[in-house]
Scaffold this motif. Sequence first.
Motif, mmCIF file in Angstrom:
data_model
loop_
_atom_site.group_PDB
_atom_site.id
_atom_site.type_symbol
_atom_site.label_atom_id
_atom_site.label_comp_id
_atom_site.label_asym_id
_atom_site.label_seq_id
_atom_site.Cartn_x
_atom_site.Cartn_y
_atom_site.Cartn_z
ATOM 1 N N LEU A 54 0.823 -1.199 0.000
ATOM 2 C CA LEU A 54 0.000 0.000 0.000
ATOM 3 C C LEU A 54 0.863 1.257 0.000
ATOM 4 N N PRO A 55 0.317 2.393 -0.431
ATOM 5 C CA PRO A 55 1.119 3.626 -0.482
ATOM 6 C C PRO A 55 1.758 3.996 0.848
ATOM 7 N N GLU A 56 1.064 3.703 1.950
ATOM 8 C CA GLU A 56 1.612 4.050 3.272
ATOM 9 C C GLU A 56 2.628 3.029 3.769
ATOM 10 N N GLY A 57 2.872 1.976 3.010
ATOM 11 C CA GLY A 57 3.923 1.031 3.337
ATOM 12 C C GLY A 57 3.471 -0.320 3.840
ATOM 13 N N GLY A 58 2.228 -0.432 4.301
ATOM 14 C CA GLY A 58 1.732 -1.729 4.733
ATOM 15 C C GLY A 58 1.320 -2.594 3.549
ATOM 16 N N ARG A 59 0.711 -3.732 3.863
ATOM 17 C CA ARG A 59 0.262 -4.627 2.789
ATOM 18 C C ARG A 59 -1.236 -4.867 2.919
ATOM 19 N N GLY A 60 -1.866 -4.923 1.768
ATOM 20 C CA GLY A 60 -3.283 -5.233 1.718
ATOM 21 C C GLY A 60 -3.516 -6.487 0.905
ATOM 22 N N LEU A 61 -4.713 -7.032 1.036
ATOM 23 C CA LEU A 61 -5.117 -8.201 0.266
ATOM 24 C C LEU A 61 -6.176 -7.749 -0.729
ATOM 25 N N PHE A 62 -6.006 -8.162 -1.986
ATOM 26 C CA PHE A 62 -6.859 -7.664 -3.051
ATOM 27 C C PHE A 62 -7.447 -8.807 -3.874
ATOM 28 N N ALA A 63 -8.700 -8.642 -4.279
ATOM 29 C CA ALA A 63 -9.348 -9.586 -5.184
ATOM 30 C C ALA A 63 -9.190 -9.070 -6.608
ATOM 31 N N VAL A 64 -8.702 -9.933 -7.499
ATOM 32 C CA VAL A 64 -8.501 -9.539 -8.885
ATOM 33 C C VAL A 64 -9.096 -10.585 -9.818
ATOM 34 N N THR A 65 -9.516 -10.113 -10.980
ATOM 35 C CA THR A 65 -9.989 -10.990 -12.043
ATOM 36 C C THR A 65 -8.835 -11.198 -13.013
ATOM 37 N N LEU A 66 -8.442 -12.437 -13.218
ATOM 38 C CA LEU A 66 -7.221 -12.715 -13.976
ATOM 39 C C LEU A 66 -7.413 -12.619 -15.483
ATOM 40 N N THR A 67 -8.658 -12.418 -15.923
ATOM 41 C CA THR A 67 -8.885 -12.163 -17.353
ATOM 42 C C THR A 67 -8.663 -10.697 -17.700
ATOM 43 N N ASP A 68 -8.390 -9.862 -16.707
ATOM 44 C CA ASP A 68 -8.053 -8.458 -16.954
ATOM 45 C C ASP A 68 -6.876 -8.394 -17.935
ATOM 46 N N THR A 69 -6.968 -7.509 -18.906
ATOM 47 C CA THR A 69 -5.932 -7.439 -19.950
ATOM 48 C C THR A 69 -4.564 -7.037 -19.399
ATOM 49 N N GLY A 70 -4.536 -6.482 -18.189
ATOM 50 C CA GLY A 70 -3.264 -6.086 -17.602
ATOM 51 C C GLY A 70 -2.543 -7.195 -16.858
ATOM 52 N N VAL A 71 -3.172 -8.382 -16.780
ATOM 53 C CA VAL A 71 -2.553 -9.525 -16.094
ATOM 54 C C VAL A 71 -1.800 -10.371 -17.117
ATOM 55 N N LYS A 72 -0.512 -10.568 -16.882
ATOM 56 C CA LYS A 72 0.307 -11.309 -17.844
ATOM 57 C C LYS A 72 1.201 -12.329 -17.126
ATOM 58 N N VAL A 127 3.804 -13.440 -12.214
ATOM 59 C CA VAL A 127 2.749 -12.792 -12.991
ATOM 60 C C VAL A 127 2.948 -11.280 -12.922
ATOM 61 N N GLN A 128 2.869 -10.655 -14.077
ATOM 62 C CA GLN A 128 3.035 -9.202 -14.168
ATOM 63 C C GLN A 128 1.671 -8.524 -14.173
ATOM 64 N N PHE A 129 1.565 -7.433 -13.400
ATOM 65 C CA PHE A 129 0.327 -6.658 -13.319
ATOM 66 C C PHE A 129 0.581 -5.246 -13.855
ATOM 67 N N ASN A 130 -0.281 -4.814 -14.764
ATOM 68 C CA ASN A 130 -0.161 -3.471 -15.351
ATOM 69 C C ASN A 130 -1.512 -2.770 -15.272
ATOM 70 N N ASN A 131 -1.651 -1.891 -14.266
ATOM 71 C CA ASN A 131 -2.909 -1.168 -14.044
ATOM 72 C C ASN A 131 -4.109 -2.110 -13.959
ATOM 73 N N VAL A 132 -3.980 -3.126 -13.133
ATOM 74 C CA VAL A 132 -5.038 -4.117 -12.971
ATOM 75 C C VAL A 132 -6.000 -3.657 -11.867
ATOM 76 N N HIS A 133 -7.280 -3.627 -12.198
ATOM 77 C CA HIS A 133 -8.295 -3.216 -11.230
ATOM 78 C C HIS A 133 -8.408 -4.267 -10.127
ATOM 79 N N ALA A 134 -8.452 -3.808 -8.883
ATOM 80 C CA ALA A 134 -8.492 -4.723 -7.737
ATOM 81 C C ALA A 134 -9.371 -4.145 -6.641
ATOM 82 N N ILE A 135 -9.932 -5.030 -5.828
ATOM 83 C CA ILE A 135 -10.778 -4.638 -4.704
ATOM 84 C C ILE A 135 -10.106 -5.062 -3.402
ATOM 85 N N LEU A 136 -9.923 -4.117 -2.498
ATOM 86 C CA LEU A 136 -9.340 -4.409 -1.196
ATOM 87 C C LEU A 136 -10.276 -5.314 -0.404
ATOM 88 N N VAL A 137 -9.722 -6.385 0.164
ATOM 89 C CA VAL A 137 -10.500 -7.333 0.966
ATOM 90 C C VAL A 137 -10.047 -7.212 2.413
#
Length: 315
Positions: free
Chosen positions: A116-134, A153-163
Amino acid sequence: MTAGLVQHWLESGLLEMPLPASGHTAERWQRLAKLAEEDIPAARIAEAHVDAVAILDELGGKPPEPRQLWGVWAAEASDAVLAATGIAGDEYLLNGTKVWCSGAGFCTNALVTARLPEGGRGLFAVTLTDTGVKPLPSTWWNPGMAGSDTRSVQFNNVHAILVGRPGQYLTRPGFWHGAIGVAACWLGGARRVADPLYRCAGSESADAYALAHLGAVDAALAAGDAMLAGTAAQIDADPFDRSGTAQLLARRVRAVVEHAADEAITRTGRALGPGPLCQDGRHAQRVADLSIYIRQSHAERDLAEIGRLVGRPGR
């Protein structure tokens, strides 16, 4: 083969398991062990999926939809960073690289940890069919667990939801409950690796050495079974870990089951020689798979943590 088998399990309802600490934890672990007896890499993917289901339930996330296959990608590496940038509310964009992503080429969704921007870590839900997932090209050379398709796996501007809340993935009681699910799979794999030794010991040609090896393996497997059963009862009696013992229980179970897996691999080989490893392709693959899978343990470092937990003042 792994992807197809896991998909079959998913569609047939075999991955619809009781949640951990729900009163039926022993059944959950027994079913995971049975899957590993059938196929170790597929069970590793299945265990991650059912763990994701449990995590989403515990942290208030949206439950998986039918036919979705979820991974849990939480490994961290100093030379590969996945960063999260907030958009609005619980919506973020992920950029960077995630390492050790099992099911990289066939999971549909994943829970991933990111900085996360403040330095901690978050858990995120992502859809792997997103075009930014490689998924990146595989660097996996060992035949063991190759079917798990574990890659970076490389992520490029992949939309994610904080869980859940930042950091809650590691601090929730279910983190340690999930760690025991992995051990249940190890135990199922160990049982299957020991199959040739059990068959040999039942033949007229079995000598005292083979029987001694079998006795050691059987005792170790029984100890693993007993630890899983006893720990399941303790977790069901204390689902929110008010006693603060979840970590110790998990580490003890993993240590005992890892020993059982080591015994199954080593003693089956010592008792039977190179024959099964060279002439039985399925057995050879199981040995290779289990040998890699149990390296999710951190060996002596995990044992040292048990020592720290039991040696602290007040115990």
